[in-house]
Design an enzyme around this catalytic site. Structure first.
Site, PDB file in Angstrom:
ATOM      1  CB  THR A 130      -0.916   0.017   1.250  1.00 50.22           C
ATOM      2  OG1 THR A 130      -1.587   1.278   1.335  1.00 50.22           O
ATOM      3  CG2 THR A 130      -0.120  -0.179   2.528  1.00 50.22           C
ATOM      4  CE1 TYR A 172      -4.222  -2.063   5.317  1.00 53.36           C
ATOM      5  CE2 TYR A 172      -3.487   0.158   4.754  1.00 53.36           C
ATOM      6  CZ  TYR A 172      -3.886  -1.106   4.371  1.00 53.36           C
ATOM      7  OH  TYR A 172      -3.940  -1.423   3.033  1.00 53.36           O
TER       8      TYR A 172
END
Length: 356
Positions: A130, A172
């Site tokens: 990501t 995250y």
């Protein structure tokens, strides 16, 4: 690599949005595909049923959790390649339950890597990372131009490249960033061929968008259903959005060229030509759907970037990728698919003009 033998290709998270599109592409080219998925995300069971209906025996499914080491070993035992997409995918969820985020994203990734490390042959793994590994980019000087934020300087025209220092924010960001580094290090330390894609915002057909993840589809679903949209922050935050078909091109290209790209991480997104603010996207959705959209605002969410745009030059060069689909065309196509999938009316005249 894709066509050398008849062993299957394993896709963890294969019933998800990107996974099902990738499985469809691979099975359509003749590959045997193992879809490994816990089916915990609402709607993904429809993706799996769609894959099996289209490709029959080319699709084998294993319903299991990526945290189950024995099931991962079993799934990977005969695979000729692995696309590791299974993950906890939302920043917000990681803030509520950081331990589960850790277990899925880090332990799950190590389960996959160790299953391959303990085999006698070298099996490639392609990992979905990501852009959050770069943090909130708060060090960049920003300016606001109308309905969008932009950094000042060349980075606004080129995007963020892979030389940007890693800076993990939120649980995250930490879990995906750690997994990203594990994948690259298993190439260095154990010789497992690998590549990593640090993805920006992917959108397209088979996306079951929610407020926490898959925001392009979520916005369109709300607009089609005549429901309000909540923006966190000022709505001027910018992302480079990429149609899922272009993302699949990159993943397939990485496997085909794994000997050349082994051990590398690539930024993957729509690039500067497909950089759009949330407010700009909502304006376009009003044209596509022929509906007004009510918008409300809440406080910024943790770790949210005011601006993120990928510099995709490295991926395009290494993998021979074509230019990404223009975002207006791609969003109009997604709106049409969502309207059909949910039996909702899409006004045809605005759709035709918005797609020009």
């Amino acid at each position: 690599m894709i066509g050398r033998d008849d062993r299957p290709i394993l896709i963890t998270g294969g019933a998800g949005f990107i996974g099902s599109n990738l499985a469809n592409r691979l099975a359509g080219s003749g590959a045997e595909v193992i879809v490994f998925d816990a089916l915990s995300r609402p709607g993904v069971e429809r993706n799996l049923a769609w894959l099996k209906e289209r490709h029959g025996s080319k699709i084998t499914s294993i319903t299991a959790d990526i945290r189950d080491e024995d099931e991962v070993v079993r799934a990977a035992s005969d695979a000729k390649a692995v696309f590791h997409l299974a993950a906890q995918v939302a920043v917000t969820t990681s803030m509520v339950d950081p331990r589960e985020d850790f277990e899925i994203n880090i332990r799950g990734t190590v389960n996959v890597l160790d299953a391959l490390r303990n085999r006698t042959d070298r099996v490639p793994v392609i990992f979905a990372s990501t852009n959050k590994v770069y943090g909130d980019l708060a060090d960049l000087p920003f300016e606001t131009d109308g309905n969008r934020h932009s950094p000042i300087g060349d980075v606004a025209m080129l995007g963020v490249d892979e030389s940007r220092p890693l800076d993990f924010h939120t649980p995250y960001g930490c879990s995906k960033g750690a997994a990203d580094q594990y994948v690259l290090d298993y190439s260095r330390s154990f010789g497992i061929p690998s590549a990593v894609f640090r993805m920006s915002c992917i959108y397209g057909q088979r996306q079951m968008g929610t407020e926490d993840q898959g925001w392009v589809a979520h916005f369109l679903i709300r607009a089609l259903e005549g429901k309000p949209i909540t923006l966190y922050g000022d709505g001027k935050q910018v992302r480079d959005i990429l149609d899922v078909s272009d993302a699949v091109d990159a993943y397939v290209g990485a496997l085909r060229n794994i000997d050349r790209v082994n051990g590398r991480a690539f930024n993957l997104g729509g690039g500067p030509a497909n950089a759009v603010s949330l407010l700009q996207l909502i304006d376009e959705m009003r044209l596509i759907t022929g509906r007004d959209v009510d918008v409300g605002f809440e406080d910024w969410r943790p770790g949210d970037q005011r601006w993120y745009v990928s510099n995709t030059a490295a991926a395009r060069s290494a993998l021979g990728l074509a230019d990404a689909r223009p975002w207006r065309d791609g969003v109009a196509r997604l709106a049409g698919w969502l309207a059909q999938e949910r039996n909702l009316q899409l006004t045809p005249e605005p759709l035709a003009s918005a797609a020009e």
